[in-house]
Design an enzyme around this catalytic site. Sequence first.
Site, mmCIF file in Angstrom:
data_model
loop_
_atom_site.group_PDB
_atom_site.id
_atom_site.type_symbol
_atom_site.label_atom_id
_atom_site.label_comp_id
_atom_site.label_asym_id
_atom_site.label_seq_id
_atom_site.Cartn_x
_atom_site.Cartn_y
_atom_site.Cartn_z
ATOM 1 N N HIS A 1 0.837 -1.201 0.000
ATOM 2 C CA HIS A 1 0.000 0.000 0.000
ATOM 3 C C HIS A 1 0.868 1.246 0.000
ATOM 4 O O HIS A 1 1.801 1.370 0.801
ATOM 5 C CB HIS A 1 -0.904 0.014 1.239
ATOM 6 C CG HIS A 1 -1.720 1.263 1.382
ATOM 7 N ND1 HIS A 1 -1.583 2.130 2.452
ATOM 8 C CD2 HIS A 1 -2.678 1.805 0.592
ATOM 9 C CE1 HIS A 1 -2.430 3.130 2.314
ATOM 10 N NE2 HIS A 1 -3.103 2.961 1.195
ATOM 11 N N SER A 2 0.613 2.167 -0.930
ATOM 12 C CA SER A 2 1.255 3.483 -0.978
ATOM 13 C C SER A 2 2.780 3.345 -1.007
ATOM 14 O O SER A 2 3.320 2.739 -1.927
ATOM 15 C CB SER A 2 0.765 4.318 0.213
ATOM 16 O OG SER A 2 0.983 5.690 -0.012
ATOM 17 N N TYR A 3 3.512 3.859 -0.009
ATOM 18 C CA TYR A 3 4.970 3.673 0.034
ATOM 19 C C TYR A 3 5.325 2.190 -0.021
ATOM 20 O O TYR A 3 6.355 1.810 -0.608
ATOM 21 C CB TYR A 3 5.538 4.297 1.306
ATOM 22 C CG TYR A 3 6.857 3.683 1.734
ATOM 23 C CD1 TYR A 3 8.045 4.018 1.087
ATOM 24 C CD2 TYR A 3 6.904 2.747 2.776
ATOM 25 C CE1 TYR A 3 9.250 3.430 1.467
ATOM 26 C CE2 TYR A 3 8.099 2.164 3.160
ATOM 27 C CZ TYR A 3 9.277 2.499 2.497
ATOM 28 O OH TYR A 3 10.458 1.906 2.863
#
Length: 245
Positions: free
Chosen positions: A78-80
């Site tokens: 998720h994301s980073y």
Amino acid sequence: MGTFVLVAGAWHGGWVWERVAGPLRERGHRVSTPELAGVGERAGELTPRVGLATHVDEVCAVLAEQGQGQDEVVLVGHSYGGLVVWGAADRMPDAVAHLVLVDGWIADDGESLLSVVPQPLAQAMLGLAQRGDGVGVPAPGPENFGVTDPADAAWLVDRMTPHPLRTFTDPAQLTGAVDRVPGTALVCRPGNGAPFDQVAKEHGLPVVELASGHNVMVTAPDQVVRELLRVVSAAAVGPVARDRG
């Protein structure tokens, strides 16, 4: 059955996946939500030496623990966490049946998170870093993750921790082996305005849109569970090569 390794984004720990992990386990799947150095339950390990490669190494260790030739491993970031799982899959492509990015970033070889995100976002991250101690980046408010429900927002605020700045500035070290791993991008709408669909398409990943804010595993976990179950079913049938166009 399959095995899911769920990697959280910046400022979050494995706890953020609990509303997804529970239903997957109830269906008989194995689920790992690794805690990364310097964040979440391991916040006390935050030092200037914790960088992107640290987190990639830790996820590779989790993949090695899952063993080869057993369940199909679906690696989710998720994301980073997208950078982390991308790097781990590049290091161990034969250990991953499918990559899933949930509003996830990708950095190519030599790029860092701060070099690939839109510059206003990079400047905002650097601004947060200046409020910190030069090692950890303080967490932004829950509204930045699309979480507006008061109970959910309080849940995040109580658990989010500063994130290692070096993980944002370290360049990715890739060989290109990750291109052999099939993948899917789950992109949130309206999300937080970041071009996650464009990032996915540039790297040959089909896009599935979810009706939620950025932290969809908190605000709409049923949608994530549904798509992950579809992925593991497809992975069991056989891989489909990515076209990076």
